[in-house]
Design a protein around this motif. Structure first.
Motif, mmCIF file in Angstrom:
data_model
loop_
_atom_site.group_PDB
_atom_site.id
_atom_site.type_symbol
_atom_site.label_atom_id
_atom_site.label_comp_id
_atom_site.label_asym_id
_atom_site.label_seq_id
_atom_site.Cartn_x
_atom_site.Cartn_y
_atom_site.Cartn_z
ATOM 1 N N LEU A 67 -7.310 10.737 -1.486
ATOM 2 C CA LEU A 67 -8.267 10.447 -0.411
ATOM 3 C C LEU A 67 -7.592 9.731 0.749
ATOM 4 N N HIS A 68 -6.706 8.784 0.444
ATOM 5 C CA HIS A 68 -6.007 8.047 1.502
ATOM 6 C C HIS A 68 -5.078 8.980 2.279
ATOM 7 N N ILE A 118 -9.114 1.563 -0.517
ATOM 8 C CA ILE A 118 -9.140 2.430 -1.702
ATOM 9 C C ILE A 118 -7.863 2.257 -2.518
ATOM 10 N N LEU A 119 -6.747 2.007 -1.831
ATOM 11 C CA LEU A 119 -5.482 1.787 -2.532
ATOM 12 C C LEU A 119 -5.474 0.428 -3.216
ATOM 13 N N ASN A 155 -6.954 6.843 -12.514
ATOM 14 C CA ASN A 155 -7.540 5.962 -11.510
ATOM 15 C C ASN A 155 -6.815 6.077 -10.171
ATOM 16 N N LEU A 156 -5.504 6.159 -10.221
ATOM 17 C CA LEU A 156 -4.700 6.108 -9.004
ATOM 18 C C LEU A 156 -4.638 7.429 -8.252
ATOM 19 N N SER A 165 -7.980 -1.046 -4.389
ATOM 20 C CA SER A 165 -8.912 -1.032 -5.520
ATOM 21 C C SER A 165 -8.228 -0.634 -6.821
ATOM 22 N N TYR A 166 -7.089 0.051 -6.719
ATOM 23 C CA TYR A 166 -6.341 0.394 -7.935
ATOM 24 C C TYR A 166 -5.941 -0.875 -8.678
ATOM 25 N N ASN A 219 0.819 -1.220 0.000
ATOM 26 C CA ASN A 219 0.000 0.000 0.000
ATOM 27 C C ASN A 219 0.853 1.271 0.000
ATOM 28 N N ALA A 231 -10.190 7.890 3.327
ATOM 29 C CA ALA A 231 -10.442 6.521 2.887
ATOM 30 C C ALA A 231 -9.375 5.616 3.492
ATOM 31 N N TRP A 252 -6.579 10.130 -7.600
ATOM 32 C CA TRP A 252 -7.584 10.555 -6.625
ATOM 33 C C TRP A 252 -7.660 9.599 -5.442
ATOM 34 N N LYS A 253 -7.319 8.343 -5.656
ATOM 35 C CA LYS A 253 -7.340 7.369 -4.560
ATOM 36 C C LYS A 253 -6.232 7.652 -3.555
#
Length: 380
Positions: free
Chosen positions: A323-324, A333-334, A316-317, A336-337, A287, A329, A319-320
């Motif tokens: 947020l983390h 969320i990580l 995709n990556l 999910s990439y 992560n 998040a 914004w994740k």
């Protein structure tokens, strides 16, 4: 000699400043994160490599409302049609696939060289006062004992080293990724015994210079002409071996275009590649480290998806991670990439593989369609 102490702390260290690394850096910097992007080069790409952006890429660039789309779009060439000529005679034409696309405004490729994409993203980072740190490589990567931070040793071209601490590291350093190799992440797959020449050029010919992808099929030869911005056309030529000259490739082009004569008035860039179909066993490491673009997946140029798939990784990556990093998040969320992007990459590999195996003289199979994107050769 003792190791250097940590000299700087950032939210994200981006390794590689091709299109994927540049877009990742731009998106996360624009979100307010502290980002350091590094690359071994002295500046953005000047010639060659990928040659098209697809409908999804154009759509997402437009939604950024950053001016990137508005600057790039007028410089490119719209193309949504491919045609096949066999032994000098028209055989087929198709554009139904593009016309049937739903949920997007731009149902076409925008034919535009990768240098244009790199240049504008590099300039946007400078405008954000966060330019790429050039002439810099990574020599070591590791995490803290509790896996809450990642460290990297950077080597500058003057021989000086420094250690950077980051919350996250994005490996966007191409198919020969140091990041992937340093973490011992397997790059699973195989190469195909096919070699292609690629030539960006200006020519004089009686064959119509239409904004279509043209597939020429003649005995023992496959040639594709890809329309480009300005006066440039790109030719892909299926070669018989890896040992050939540009003149050998030109001879195949001349034969493919018969009875139309062709004169090469300027060659801007020429290269060659062999087809590779590989995917990283994992896209997310502890992560903290993420593989994007060619660092995580490579495939045939057929279908024009290399650059585009990599840019989608960045979208995709980014914004994740944001947020983390903001505590909005959790680790899911990580993860999910990888869950979302690895299946996409696998599908692209399989689809492009079917297309390249279906070119007329590839292993004796039936004719297929050649859509081009040589981004498997690029930093990203």
């Amino acid at each position: 000699m003792s190791s250097p102490a940590v000299s700087g702390t950032v939210d994200i260290l981006v390794v590689g400043a091709g299109p994927v690394g540049l877009l990742s850096s731009f998106l996360t910097t624009n979100l307010g994160l502290k980002v350091l992007a590094i690359d071994k080069s002295d500046g953005p790409l000047k010639l060659g490599r990928a040659d098209a952006m697809n409908a999804r890429t154009l759509q997402l660039l437009q939604t950024l409302q950053s001016g990137i789309f508005d600057e790039l779009y007028p410089q490119g060439l719209i193309c949504n049609t491919s045609s096949t000529f066999k032994d000098g005679q028209f055989a087929s034409r198709q554009s139904k696939w593009w016309e049937a696309l739903a949920g997007c405004e731009h149902r076409h490729f925008l034919m535009l060289g990768q240098p244009y994409v790199e240049d504008i993203l590099d300039r946007r980072l400078q405008e954000l006062e966060n330019p790429v740190q050039r002439h810099t490589t990574v020599t070591r990567i590791w995490t803290s004992s509790d896996d809450t931070a990642v460290f990297a040793t950077l080597l500058h071209n003057d021989g000086e080293e420094e250690i950077i601490q980051a919350k996250y590291l994005i490996g966007a350093d191409g198919s020969h990724s140091f990041v992937r190799k340093a973490l011992d992440i397997a790059f699973e797959g195989e190469g195909i015994d096919m070699t292609w020449a690629v030539i960006d050029c200006e020519t004089e010919t009686t064959f119509p210079n239409v904004p279509e992808i043209i597939n020429f099929q003649v005995e023992t030869s496959d040639v594709a002409r890809i329309p480009r911005e300005g006066k440039i056309n790109r030719y892909y030529v299926h070669m018989d071996s890896r040992d050939f000259t540009t003149e050998d490739a030109i001879a195949k082009i001349e034969r493919a275009l018969q009875p139309h004569p062709i004169k090469f008035t300027r060659i801007e860039w020429a290269s060659q590649f062999t087809v590779q179909e590989r995917i990283a066993k994992q896209f997310v490491w502890k992560n903290r480290v993420f593989l994007a673009g060619d660092a995580g997946h490579v495939h045939s140029v057929n279908g024009g998806q290399g650059l585009n798939t990599g840019l989608m990784d960045a979208f995709n990556l980014s914004w994740k991670i944001y947020l983390h990093a903001q505590g909005l998040a959790n680790d899911m969320i990580l993860q999910s990439y990888e869950q979302e992007r690895r299946p996409v990459a696998q599908t692209v590999i399989e689809t492009a593989g079917k297309l390249v195996r279906a070119t007329k003289y590839a292993r004796g199979l039936a004719p297929g369609t050649f859509f081009a994107d040589s981004s498997t050769e690029c930093r990203d």
